[in-house]
Design an enzyme around this catalytic site. Sequence first.
Site, PDB file in Angstrom:
ATOM      1  N   TRP A 169      -3.147  -6.543   8.494  1.00  0.00           N
ATOM      2  CA  TRP A 169      -3.010  -5.706   7.293  1.00  0.00           C
ATOM      3  C   TRP A 169      -2.393  -6.466   6.134  1.00  0.00           C
ATOM      4  CZ3 TRP A 169      -6.397  -2.228   7.182  1.00  0.00           C
ATOM      5  CH2 TRP A 169      -6.820  -1.630   8.367  1.00  0.00           C
ATOM      6  N   ASP A 193       4.160  -2.084   2.914  1.00  0.00           N
ATOM      7  CA  ASP A 193       3.094  -1.222   3.424  1.00  0.00           C
ATOM      8  C   ASP A 193       3.650  -0.590   4.695  1.00  0.00           C
ATOM      9  OD1 ASP A 193       0.978  -0.105   4.746  1.00  0.00           O
ATOM     10  OD2 ASP A 193      -0.310  -1.873   4.685  1.00  0.00           O
ATOM     11  N   LYS A 215      -1.592   8.630   9.921  1.00  0.00           N
ATOM     12  CA  LYS A 215      -0.969   8.263  11.192  1.00  0.00           C
ATOM     13  C   LYS A 215       0.247   9.142  11.459  1.00  0.00           C
ATOM     14  CE  LYS A 215      -2.556   3.766   9.879  1.00  0.00           C
ATOM     15  NZ  LYS A 215      -3.760   3.711  10.683  1.00  0.00           N
TER      16      LYS A 215
END
Length: 368
Positions: A101, A175, A199
């Site tokens: 990511w 993030d 999530k």
Amino acid sequence: MTRPYNFSAGPAAMPEAVLQQAAAEMLDWQGSGMGVMEMSHRGKEFMSIAATAEADLRELLAVPAHFRILFMQGGGLAENAIVPMNLSRGGVVDFVVTGSWSQKSAKEARKYAAANVVGSNEADHHTTLPSPAGWRLSSNAQYLHLCSNETIHGVEFHELPDLKALGSDAPLVIDFSSHVASRSVDWSRVGLAFGGAQKNLGPAGVTLVVVREDLLGHALSICPSAFDYKTVADNASMYNTPPTYSIYMAGLTFQWLKAQTEGALTGIAAMEAKNMAKARLLYDFIDGSGFYLNKVAKDCRSRMNIPFFLRDESRNDAFLAGAKAAGLLQLKGHKSVGGMRASIYNAMPLEGVQALVTYMRDFEQTQA
Ligand code: PMP
């Protein structure tokens, strides 16, 4: 009806109480005669839903008054462009690359700024975290970006770096898509945090951005107005039509989180204690087994995403088929890593992890 335990990395399982409340309110939200999906975002009903969601999140995560909370669209990947468009001023930005990511984030930022990788765990195949003391920070960086929980590789920063102590005034951008609201955040070390909701906060469609007020108002001229943090903040996240139903569901999740208790703890502190207990149970079992394996260094293992391997990978298909039959869903690992991955976000109860461990022990015995 008991539902199977769902270990999906995202979109992921939601708290059952939240789904039930949403179902009960589907046709008529609190006597309004409308479902939430059918409301104008400018009407008093939805305005109150959004304001309550924001206030609850601020309280839950103890977000200081000099930070703005934005509900945006585009997910984590859009933020990979939106952050540099708003914060880079076209200059230099630093990245710590610790998995897929953050790697994607650095690549996208290069469209808008000069991105330097100042720390990386690539040599360890993303199973460790580089120590902040070794980061080669740029003296003129507009910010430093890191992914505080790498969903695919299962590494998590349990403490955010103190950039000031490293001699840098650059704001820290995190993030936190895959561990937001699983633990507290030290906002004194953060300039901006972003994360998709799908999530730990609710359904896909809404992206949470928490940004320090002094970072607003510096967007590049090419930045779309709908993605200029200042425009979004000035319009209370209603510059354009927001993802109303996702915000409502996230709001219900915030209320569920506020109501969590664990001993004397409440809210996020309670959730964090539960998450630590769940992760410990699974890691201890894996580490004590000669049949399963987790490759991540112990001090940086994610509490949310636990990749693991069967030492004999020829048994993978049988493991997954048996798991599904036992009511344990979506355990297949990400294709770039292979093996298995158990994502045990806030909505996963301890009983779900216990059921997984029981299944893993039983499966090992049947293979003897
Ligand atoms: N960052 C992290 C840490 C993620 O886990 C994900 C999604 N799995 C993303 C970014 C991308 O999010 P989205 O698909 O919402 O753009």
